[in-house]
Scaffold this active site. Structure first.
Site, PDB file in Angstrom:
ATOM      1  N   ASN A   1      15.093 -26.135  22.673  1.00 28.82           N
ATOM      2  CA  ASN A   1      16.075 -25.760  21.631  1.00 28.82           C
ATOM      3  C   ASN A   1      17.228 -26.757  21.461  1.00 28.82           C
ATOM      4  O   ASN A   1      17.689 -26.983  20.351  1.00 28.82           O
ATOM      5  CB  ASN A   1      16.588 -24.335  21.851  1.00 28.82           C
ATOM      6  CG  ASN A   1      17.275 -24.140  23.160  1.00 28.82           C
ATOM      7  OD1 ASN A   1      16.934 -24.787  24.149  1.00 28.82           O
ATOM      8  ND2 ASN A   1      18.243 -23.252  23.203  1.00 28.82           N
TER       9      ASN A   1
ATOM     10  N   GLY B   1      15.191 -22.535  30.822  1.00 24.64           N
ATOM     11  CA  GLY B   1      14.152 -21.923  29.988  1.00 24.64           C
ATOM     12  C   GLY B   1      14.225 -20.412  30.072  1.00 24.64           C
ATOM     13  O   GLY B   1      15.282 -19.841  30.376  1.00 24.64           O
ATOM     14  N   SER B   2      13.083 -19.778  29.840  1.00 29.99           N
ATOM     15  CA  SER B   2      13.074 -18.315  29.772  1.00 29.99           C
ATOM     16  C   SER B   2      13.104 -17.676  31.163  1.00 29.99           C
ATOM     17  O   SER B   2      12.718 -18.302  32.159  1.00 29.99           O
ATOM     18  CB  SER B   2      11.822 -17.852  29.028  1.00 29.99           C
ATOM     19  OG  SER B   2      10.684 -18.316  29.721  1.00 29.99           O
TER      20      SER B   2
ATOM     21  N   GLU C   1      18.588 -21.929  34.815  1.00 23.67           N
ATOM     22  CA  GLU C   1      19.435 -21.688  33.638  1.00 23.67           C
ATOM     23  C   GLU C   1      18.570 -20.902  32.659  1.00 23.67           C
ATOM     24  O   GLU C   1      17.732 -21.482  31.963  1.00 23.67           O
ATOM     25  CB  GLU C   1      19.890 -23.028  33.033  1.00 23.67           C
ATOM     26  CG  GLU C   1      20.815 -23.829  33.931  1.00 23.67           C
ATOM     27  CD  GLU C   1      22.244 -23.297  33.926  1.00 23.67           C
ATOM     28  OE1 GLU C   1      22.616 -22.586  32.976  1.00 23.67           O
ATOM     29  OE2 GLU C   1      22.995 -23.585  34.872  1.00 23.67           O
TER      30      GLU C   1
ATOM     31  N   CYS D   1      20.809 -20.608  23.615  1.00 21.81           N
ATOM     32  CA  CYS D   1      20.749 -19.635  24.712  1.00 21.81           C
ATOM     33  C   CYS D   1      21.993 -18.754  24.768  1.00 21.81           C
ATOM     34  O   CYS D   1      21.921 -17.601  25.158  1.00 21.81           O
ATOM     35  CB  CYS D   1      20.541 -20.351  26.032  1.00 21.81           C
ATOM     36  SG  CYS D   1      21.805 -21.587  26.354  1.00 21.81           S
TER      37      CYS D   1
ATOM     38  N   GLU E   1      15.664 -10.836  24.260  1.00 23.00           N
ATOM     39  CA  GLU E   1      16.477 -11.876  23.623  1.00 23.00           C
ATOM     40  C   GLU E   1      15.860 -12.258  22.273  1.00 23.00           C
ATOM     41  O   GLU E   1      14.652 -12.482  22.173  1.00 23.00           O
ATOM     42  CB  GLU E   1      16.479 -13.100  24.555  1.00 23.00           C
ATOM     43  CG  GLU E   1      17.279 -14.249  24.057  1.00 23.00           C
ATOM     44  CD  GLU E   1      17.142 -15.483  24.976  1.00 23.00           C
ATOM     45  OE1 GLU E   1      16.322 -15.471  25.901  1.00 23.00           O
ATOM     46  OE2 GLU E   1      17.876 -16.450  24.742  1.00 23.00           O
TER      47      GLU E   1
HETATM   48  P1  NAD Z   1      10.187 -21.679  28.350  1.00 23.73           P
HETATM   49  O1  NAD Z   1      10.554 -20.933  29.579  1.00 23.73           O
HETATM   50  O2  NAD Z   1       8.975 -21.224  27.615  1.00 23.73           O
HETATM   51  O3  NAD Z   1       9.934 -23.228  28.673  1.00 23.73           O
HETATM   52  C1  NAD Z   1      10.865 -24.034  29.363  1.00 23.73           C
HETATM   53  C2  NAD Z   1      10.141 -25.142  30.100  1.00 23.73           C
HETATM   54  O4  NAD Z   1       9.223 -24.572  31.034  1.00 23.73           O
HETATM   55  C3  NAD Z   1       9.327 -26.090  29.211  1.00 23.73           C
HETATM   56  O5  NAD Z   1       9.519 -27.414  29.644  1.00 23.73           O
HETATM   57  C4  NAD Z   1       7.893 -25.666  29.439  1.00 23.73           C
HETATM   58  O6  NAD Z   1       7.014 -26.750  29.364  1.00 23.73           O
HETATM   59  C5  NAD Z   1       7.908 -25.098  30.843  1.00 23.73           C
HETATM   60  N1  NAD Z   1       6.955 -24.005  31.017  1.00 23.73           N
HETATM   61  C6  NAD Z   1       6.577 -23.074  30.083  1.00 23.73           C
HETATM   62  N2  NAD Z   1       5.682 -22.211  30.619  1.00 23.73           N
HETATM   63  C7  NAD Z   1       5.496 -22.591  31.900  1.00 23.73           C
HETATM   64  C8  NAD Z   1       4.696 -22.083  32.976  1.00 23.73           C
HETATM   65  N3  NAD Z   1       3.906 -21.027  32.851  1.00 23.73           N
HETATM   66  N4  NAD Z   1       4.761 -22.726  34.163  1.00 23.73           N
HETATM   67  C9  NAD Z   1       5.572 -23.810  34.323  1.00 23.73           C
HETATM   68  N5  NAD Z   1       6.336 -24.327  33.337  1.00 23.73           N
HETATM   69  C10 NAD Z   1       6.295 -23.732  32.150  1.00 23.73           C
HETATM   70  O7  NAD Z   1      11.469 -21.666  27.438  1.00 23.73           O
HETATM   71  P2  NAD Z   1      11.648 -22.243  25.983  1.00 23.73           P
HETATM   72  O8  NAD Z   1      10.853 -21.416  25.010  1.00 23.73           O
HETATM   73  O9  NAD Z   1      11.440 -23.705  25.992  1.00 23.73           O
HETATM   74  O10 NAD Z   1      13.223 -21.961  25.759  1.00 23.73           O
HETATM   75  C11 NAD Z   1      13.707 -20.709  25.371  1.00 23.73           C
HETATM   76  C12 NAD Z   1      14.327 -19.938  26.518  1.00 23.73           C
HETATM   77  O11 NAD Z   1      15.170 -20.784  27.274  1.00 23.73           O
HETATM   78  C13 NAD Z   1      15.228 -18.807  26.035  1.00 23.73           C
HETATM   79  O12 NAD Z   1      15.030 -17.695  26.850  1.00 23.73           O
HETATM   80  C14 NAD Z   1      16.631 -19.340  26.218  1.00 23.73           C
HETATM   81  O13 NAD Z   1      17.626 -18.386  26.376  1.00 23.73           O
HETATM   82  C15 NAD Z   1      16.460 -20.174  27.438  1.00 23.73           C
HETATM   83  N6  NAD Z   1      17.480 -21.215  27.481  1.00 23.73           N
HETATM   84  C16 NAD Z   1      18.440 -21.135  28.432  1.00 23.73           C
HETATM   85  C17 NAD Z   1      19.443 -22.089  28.461  1.00 23.73           C
HETATM   86  C18 NAD Z   1      20.541 -22.060  29.487  1.00 23.73           C
HETATM   87  O14 NAD Z   1      21.271 -23.048  29.581  1.00 23.73           O
HETATM   88  N7  NAD Z   1      20.719 -20.999  30.245  1.00 23.73           N
HETATM   89  C19 NAD Z   1      19.440 -23.118  27.531  1.00 23.73           C
HETATM   90  C20 NAD Z   1      18.439 -23.157  26.581  1.00 23.73           C
HETATM   91  C21 NAD Z   1      17.451 -22.205  26.568  1.00 23.73           C
END
Ligand code: NAD
Length: 456
Positions: free
Chosen positions: A114, A187-188, A209, A243, A333
Site C-alpha cells: 500500500n 502486513g496483515s 506492524e 493501515c 479492517e
Molecule cells: P499481506 O499480509 O497480505 O502481505 C504482506 C507481505 O507478506 C507481502 O510481502 C507478502 O508477499 C507477504 N505474504 C503474504 N502472504 C504470505 C504468507 N502466507 N506467508 C508469508 N508471507 C506472505 O498484507 P498486504 O495485503 O500486503 O497489506 C495489507 C495489510 O497490511 C493491512 O492489514 C494493513 O493494515 C497492513 N499494514 C500495516 C501497516 C503498519 O505499519 N502497521 C502498514 C501497511 C499495511
C-alpha cells in the site's frame, strides 16, 4: 546469492568481514538519499503504475518521508550508536557500567503493497543504521515499485550487504525457513501470525506492524467542520489503503447529518465531483481487493459516492450513513475508500462498543473538551493516534510507530528504528586494582551486615 541459504551466507560474511562502521553506514545512507533524489521521476512512474498515485502523494507519503527519515538518522546516528555510560550502584564499587549497541546480524524485512516504497525503505534505514545485513522482500502486488527498489538499492549496496528479493509466496516461504537474527514484518494480522510461527522455530525476535479497525470518535464538543475535513483527508488518502486510515466514524446521532454535509463539501473540494478524472485520487491495488470492497457495499445506505468501475479498479470516496455494529462492514479492517458512520447517544455506549474490538493500530478523537480528551485517551488502548487530526502522528520521528495486541508488536521510526534493529549489550567493567573481599566466602555476620547496608 542462492535464496535457499542466503541468511547463512550473510552470517558467514558478517563473521569474516564484520559489520559496516558508523562512518560507512552514514556514507551508504547518504548515497541512498542522493540516489532517491535523482530517481524521483522513476519513483513517481512506478507508483503511478502500481497504485495510480499522484505525484503529490508520492512525494509526501513515500519519497519525502524517506528522505526525511534518512536525514534524521544521519543527524543522530553517531549519538545513538555511541557507547553509553550508566550509573553503577555503590554495592558494585569501583567498577563502571556501559551499554553497547550492536547489530542483530542478518535481518529480514517483509513489506506490503500500500505504501510500497516507504514501508520497505523506512525499516531498511533503521536496519542499515544499526549495522545489519539485510534481506528485503517488497510486495509482489506492487511489482513496478519492487523492481525499482531493487535497482536503487543494488546501485548503492553490494551483494554482500543487502539482497532485495522480488517474488511472491514461494520466495517468502523459502526465506522464512531460514534462521534470521531479526524479522521485521509489515502486513496483515493473518500473515503476521504465520511470520511469528516461523520465527518461533529459531526464537527469532520480531517486529510485527499489522492492521485492524482504527476508530474515529467525534465527541459532542468537536469542531464538526474541521473533523469532516481532516477525516476525509486521512481516510481517502491513497484511496483508503492506509493501515492507519480511520476505519469507521462514531458521531453523536444529532450531528450525523451535519458531518455528512461537511464531508460532501470537502470531498468535492479535494477531488472534484467527478473523482474518476481527478489525478489526485488513487486506484484500488487489484481486482481481488476491488471485489472484496464492492461486496461490502451491499445493502448499506450510501450517503456520498458509491461509484464503481472494475476495469479501472476505481471506487469513489464513499461515506455510509446509519451503519450498524452488526453490519458485515464492521467485521474486518476495510482497507479501502468506504467510510461507515455509526451514531451514538451516550458516550459511554460508544466507548464500550469500541472496546469490544481488538486493540487498534490507531485511534482518532475529535473533541474540544480537555477533560474528555484525557479521559477518553486513557480508557482506550491503541497503537498511536491523534487528537483533532488523523494519520499525521506517524510523520513525527519522535513518536514511536507501532501497534499493540493484534495490531502489532514493537515499533519504529526515528531512534526507535535504531533501537529495534540493535541489541543493547550490557557491560560491567570491573577494576583490576581494587578487589573488595565482601562477596567472597567464607561468609560471616560482619560481611552480611555490610551487604545489608548496601542492599536495602
Ligand atoms: P499481506 O499480509 O497480505 O502481505 C504482506 C507481505 O507478506 C507481502 O510481502 C507478502 O508477499 C507477504 N505474504 C503474504 N502472504 C504470505 C504468507 N502466507 N506467508 C508469508 N508471507 C506472505 O498484507 P498486504 O495485503 O500486503 O497489506 C495489507 C495489510 O497490511 C493491512 O492489514 C494493513 O493494515 C497492513 N499494514 C500495516 C501497516 C503498519 O505499519 N502497521 C502498514 C501497511 C499495511
Amino acid at each position: 546469492m542462492i535464496l535457499e541459504n542466503i541468511a547463512d551466507e550473510f552470517r558467514k560474511s558478517l563473521q569474516t568481514q564484520g559489520c559496516l562502521s558508523i562512518k560507512q553506514r552514514k556514507q551508504k545512507l547518504e548515497s541512498l538519499k542522493i540516489k532517491i533524489q535523482s530517481s524521483q521521476s522513476e519513483i513517481n512512474k512506478a507508483l503511478k503504475l502500481d497504485l495510480g498515485k499522484s505525484e503529490f502523494e508520492t512525494y509526501t507519503t513515500e519519497i519525502g518521508f524517506i528522505l526525511e527519515e534518512i536525514s534524521y538518522t544521519l543527524k543522530h546516528l553517531e549519538y545513538w550508536a555511541s557507547v553509553k555510560k550508566v550509573k553503577t550502584p555503590i554495592a558494585l564499587f569501583p567498577g563502571k557500567s556501559f551499554i553497547h549497541a550492536e547489530p542483530y546480524g542478518v535481518v529480514l524485512i517483509i513489506s506490503p503493497w500500500n505504501y510500497p516504497f516507504q514501508l520497505c525503505l523506512s525499516p531498511f534505514i533503521g536496519a542499515i543504521a544499526s549495522g545489519n545485513k539485510v534481506v528485503l522482500k517488497p510486495s509482489e502486488f506492487a511489482p513496478h515499485t519492487a523492481k525499482l527498489i531493487n535497482e536503487l538499492i543494488s546501485s548503492v549496496f553490494s551483494d554482500s550487504e543487502v539482497c532485495v528479493v522480488e517474488g511472491g509466496l514461494a520466495e517468502t516461504q523459502t526465506l522464512l525457513k531460514q534462521k534470521f537474527d531479526y524479522i521485521f514484518f509489515t502486513g496483515s494480522t493473518a500473515v503476521g501470525k504465520i511470520i511469528m510461527k516461523s520465527a518461533a522455530e529459531y526464537l527469532t525476535p520480531v517486529t510485527l506492524e499489522l492492521g485492524g479497525k482504527s476508530p474515529c470518535l467525534i465527541e459532542e464538543s468537536a469542531n464538526i467542520d474541521l473533523a469532516a475535513k481532516r477525516i476525509v483527508w486521512g481516510k481517502f488518502l491513497n484511496a483508503g489503503q492506509t493501515c492507519v486510515a480511520p476505519d469507521f466514524v462514531l458521531v453523536p446521532e444529532h450531528l450525523q447529518e451535519e458531518l455528512i454535509q461537511r464531508m460532501k463539501y470537502y470531498l468535492n473540494l479535494f477531488y472534484t465531483e467527478d473523482t474518476k478524472d481527478c489525478a489526485d485520487y488513487s486506484r484500488i491495488i487489484n481486482h481481488r481487493h476491488f471485489d472484496r470492497l464492492s461486496d461490502l457495499l451491499n445493502e448499506l445506505h450510501v450517503a456520498i459516492g458509491g461509484d464503481l468501475n472494475r476495469d479501472e479498479n476505481f471506487i469513489s470516496p464513499t461515506v455510509l450513513r446509519d451503519v450498524q455494529w452488526s453490519d458485515k462492514i464492521m467485521e474486518d479492517e476495510i482497507f479501502g475508500p468506504l467510510l461507515p458512520i455509526l451514531t451514538y447517544t451516550k458516550l459511554e455506549e460508544a466507548l464500550k462498543n469500541i472496546l469490544k474490538y481488538p486493540k487498534p493500530l490507531a485511534f482518532y478523537l475529535f473533541s474540544e473538551n480537555t477533560a474528555k480528551q484525557q479521559s477518553i485517551i486513557s480508557q482506550i488502548p491503541f497503537g498511536g493516534g491523534c487528537i483533532n487530526d488523523t494519520v499525521v502522528h506517524l510523520a513525527n520521528p519522535n513518536l514511536p510507530f507501532g501497534g499493540v495486541g493484534t495490531s502489532g508488536i514493537g515499533s519504529y521510526h526515528g531512534q526507535k528504528s535504531f533501537d529495534t534493529f540493535s541489541h543493547y549489550k550490557s557491560i560491567y567493567h570491573q577494576s583490576s586494582v581494587v578487589d573488595l573481599p565482601l562477596r567472597y566466602p567464607p561468609y560471616n555476620e560482619k560481611k552480611l551486615n555490610w551487604i545489608k547496608l548496601f542492599l536495602r
